[in-house]
Design an enzyme around this catalytic site. Sequence first.
Site, short mmCIF file in Angstrom:
data_model
loop_
_atom_site.label_atom_id
_atom_site.label_comp_id
_atom_site.label_asym_id
_atom_site.label_seq_id
_atom_site.Cartn_x
_atom_site.Cartn_y
_atom_site.Cartn_z
N ILE A 130 10.66 -2.10 -0.54
CA ILE A 130 9.28 -2.49 -0.25
C ILE A 130 9.34 -3.89 0.36
CG2 ILE A 130 6.98 -2.92 -1.20
CD1 ILE A 130 7.93 -0.05 -1.75
N GLU A 131 8.57 -4.10 1.42
CA GLU A 131 8.43 -5.43 2.01
C GLU A 131 6.96 -5.84 1.91
OE1 GLU A 131 8.47 -7.73 6.34
OE2 GLU A 131 9.09 -5.64 6.24
N ILE A 132 6.74 -7.08 1.54
CA ILE A 132 5.41 -7.68 1.60
C ILE A 132 5.53 -8.84 2.58
CG2 ILE A 132 3.51 -8.75 0.34
CD1 ILE A 132 4.12 -5.96 -0.74
#
Length: 172
Positions: A130-132
């Site tokens: 997951i990338e934010i």
Amino acid sequence: MKEIPGNPLHLKSLNHISLLCHSIEESISFYRDVLGFFPIRRPGSFDFNGAWLFGYGIGIHLLQAPEPEKLPKKTEINPKDNHISFQCESMGAVEKKLKEMEIKHVRARVEEGGIYVDQLFFHDPDGFMIEICNCDNLPVIPIGGELVRSCSIVKFELLQQQQQTPSPVIQQ
């Protein structure tokens, strides 16, 4: 159906991603409690265990792996691995929350022409990345065109409207 330049399949949006899971319950908790997705109804005709979640205009379909012990378990956080990315309002608030939740993460920063994009990468319970990010800082510049826009959905919708409105023809 009218042909839209650059959209030969007449796509409208991303609908969902589908992920194999070691534990449906653990994955539901992660996507609900960490990322803010909410469970939605799934067709009852499916003859396999799974769950559907929805948020931010996309769905996440969780599928129970038939042999979860055979799923690879990733531990190294590698920003160059497959991932899904979400934009956020405050990178500081996201990082603070990840620390509070004791979620191991890696920071990265991209610079292009003096514009900076900050990124945080972490894994879901099954090792999916997951990338934010604050990606709407970076304009999206089509390689063959002159239009400049950001990753912001509002700006993207305006761009789509501009592309669908024929330009006036100037006769000489």
